[in-house]
Design a protein around this motif. Structure first.
Motif, mmCIF file in Angstrom:
data_model
loop_
_atom_site.group_PDB
_atom_site.id
_atom_site.type_symbol
_atom_site.label_atom_id
_atom_site.label_comp_id
_atom_site.label_asym_id
_atom_site.label_seq_id
_atom_site.Cartn_x
_atom_site.Cartn_y
_atom_site.Cartn_z
ATOM 1 N N ASP A 111 54.004 60.896 -55.078
ATOM 2 C CA ASP A 111 54.063 59.854 -56.099
ATOM 3 C C ASP A 111 53.949 58.443 -55.530
ATOM 4 O OD1 ASP A 111 54.353 61.592 -58.313
ATOM 5 O OD2 ASP A 111 56.471 61.877 -57.789
ATOM 6 N N ASP A 112 54.048 58.325 -54.215
ATOM 7 C CA ASP A 112 53.962 57.004 -53.582
ATOM 8 C C ASP A 112 53.551 57.214 -52.124
ATOM 9 O OD1 ASP A 112 54.062 54.298 -53.138
ATOM 10 O OD2 ASP A 112 56.254 54.187 -53.037
ATOM 11 N N GLU A 127 51.119 51.118 -56.058
ATOM 12 C CA GLU A 127 51.499 52.498 -55.760
ATOM 13 C C GLU A 127 50.259 53.392 -55.763
ATOM 14 O OE1 GLU A 127 54.438 53.602 -58.596
ATOM 15 O OE2 GLU A 127 55.994 52.341 -57.708
ATOM 16 N N VAL A 128 50.281 54.388 -54.886
ATOM 17 C CA VAL A 128 49.143 55.292 -54.739
ATOM 18 C C VAL A 128 49.608 56.729 -54.974
ATOM 19 C CG1 VAL A 128 47.309 56.108 -53.211
ATOM 20 C CG2 VAL A 128 48.071 53.720 -53.096
ATOM 21 N N LYS A 129 48.955 57.422 -55.859
ATOM 22 C CA LYS A 129 49.279 58.807 -56.201
ATOM 23 C C LYS A 129 48.430 59.765 -55.369
ATOM 24 C CE LYS A 129 50.749 62.212 -59.004
ATOM 25 N NZ LYS A 129 52.169 62.604 -59.155
ATOM 26 N N ARG A 151 47.779 54.816 -64.959
ATOM 27 C CA ARG A 151 48.974 54.234 -64.336
ATOM 28 C C ARG A 151 48.752 53.789 -62.893
ATOM 29 N NH1 ARG A 151 51.074 58.749 -66.877
ATOM 30 N NH2 ARG A 151 51.365 59.849 -64.893
ATOM 31 N N TYR A 152 47.711 54.285 -62.233
ATOM 32 C CA TYR A 152 47.479 53.969 -60.829
ATOM 33 C C TYR A 152 46.112 53.316 -60.641
ATOM 34 C CZ TYR A 152 51.410 57.102 -59.854
ATOM 35 O OH TYR A 152 52.643 57.689 -59.816
ATOM 36 N N VAL A 155 44.204 56.148 -55.908
ATOM 37 C CA VAL A 155 44.723 57.494 -55.654
ATOM 38 C C VAL A 155 44.230 57.949 -54.289
ATOM 39 C CG1 VAL A 155 44.818 58.132 -58.097
ATOM 40 C CG2 VAL A 155 42.755 58.656 -56.766
#
Length: 212
Positions: A111-112, A127-129, A151-152, A155
Motif C-alpha cells: 500500500d506504500d 504514495e505508490v501502490k 487514488r494513486y 503504481v
C-alpha cells in the motif's frame, strides 16, 4: 506548429533523454500523452531513444487506433489511468533498474511501496501502490488500475516496473525520475536504519505544495 506537433516533439525529446540516461533499455517502457481528441503513445516494440514524431501512435477517446504505428501492447494500462484520473495529461511506464528491483522484493508494503524518504518523492510522486504481477499486455492491468478509483498517481507493477502519471508530459517524466532515484536510495539503504519523514512532515508538504 500545432499544439499536437509540439507535443509529439516533446514526447520524442523527453523519451530520448530517459533512454540516454539509462532509465529505459532496448525497447522497454512506453509513454503516452493526452491530446484534445485522444492519446498519443509510443509504438509497440519501439525504443524510447529513437522515436519518430510522425510515427507515434494516435488513439481516439475510445481507444481505437487511428494513425501512426501500432500502439504499445500496454495501452490498457494507460487508458485506465486517463479514465480514472481526469487530471492526468501523460503516463510514463519504465523498466528502470532500481524501481524494478524494488518491485521484485517480497517484503515491501503493497500500500506504500515508496515510503516518504525525501520531501521530493512526497511532492512529485505521492504514495505508490504495488499491483500484483500479470503478464505484460494483459488487459487485467487496466482492471487493476480501475479498481484503485484514481487514488494513486503512481503504481509499481510487481516484477515489472513503475507507472507514473503527471498533469503534462514533463511533470510525468520528472515524477518517474524522482521515483527511480528514491527506489535507488531505498535499495542502497535497505539494511541500514532509516529515518523516514514523519506524518507531520508529509502533511506539511502536502499543505504547502499540494499533492498530485
Amino acid at each position: 506548429m500545432s499544439a499536437e506537433s509540439k507535443l509529439r516533439e516533446e514526447i520524442v525529446r523527453l523519451s530520448k533523454s530517459l533512454f540516454d540516461r539509462g532509465f529505459s533499455m532496448g525497447s522497454a517502457g512506453n509513454i503516452s500523452a493526452a491530446v484534445d481528441d485522444g492519446i498519443l503513445m509510443t509504438p509497440t516494440n519501439s525504443c524510447l531513444g529513437f522515436l519518430d514524431p510522425a510515427r507515434l501512435s494516435k488513439l481516439d477517446r475510445n481507444g481505437n487506433h487511428i494513425s501512426g504505428d501500432k500502439p504499445s501492447k500496454e495501452v490498457f494500462l494507460h487508458r485506465a489511468l486517463y479514465e480514472t484520473r481526469p487530471q492526468t495529461g501523460a503516463v510514463v511506464h519504465l523498466h528502470s533498474t532500481f524501481a524494478t528491483a524494488l518491485s521484485c522484493l517480497a517484503d515491501i508494503d503493497p500500500d506504500d511501496c515508496i515510503p516518504p524518504l525525501t520531501p521530493y518523492v512526497v511532492m512529485r510522486v505521492g504514495e505508490v501502490k504495488l499491483l500484483p504481477y500479470v503478464k505484460p499486455g494483459d488487459e487485467k492491468m487496466g482492471d487493476m488500475i480501475r479498481e484503485l478509483a484514481g487514488r494513486y498517481a503512481a503504481v509499481l507493477l510487481a516484477n515489472h516496473g513503475p507507472v507514473v502519471t503527471g498533469r503534462d508530459i514533463a511533470s510525468a517524466v520528472y515524477a518517474a525520475e524522482e521515483l527511480e532515484e528514491t527506489a535507488k536510495l531505498l535499495i542502497l539503504l535497505k539494511d541500514a536504519p532509516k529515518r523516514m519523514l514523519s506524518d507531520e512532515n508529509v502533511h506539511e508538504l502536502k499543505a504547502v505544495f499540494g499533492a498530485y
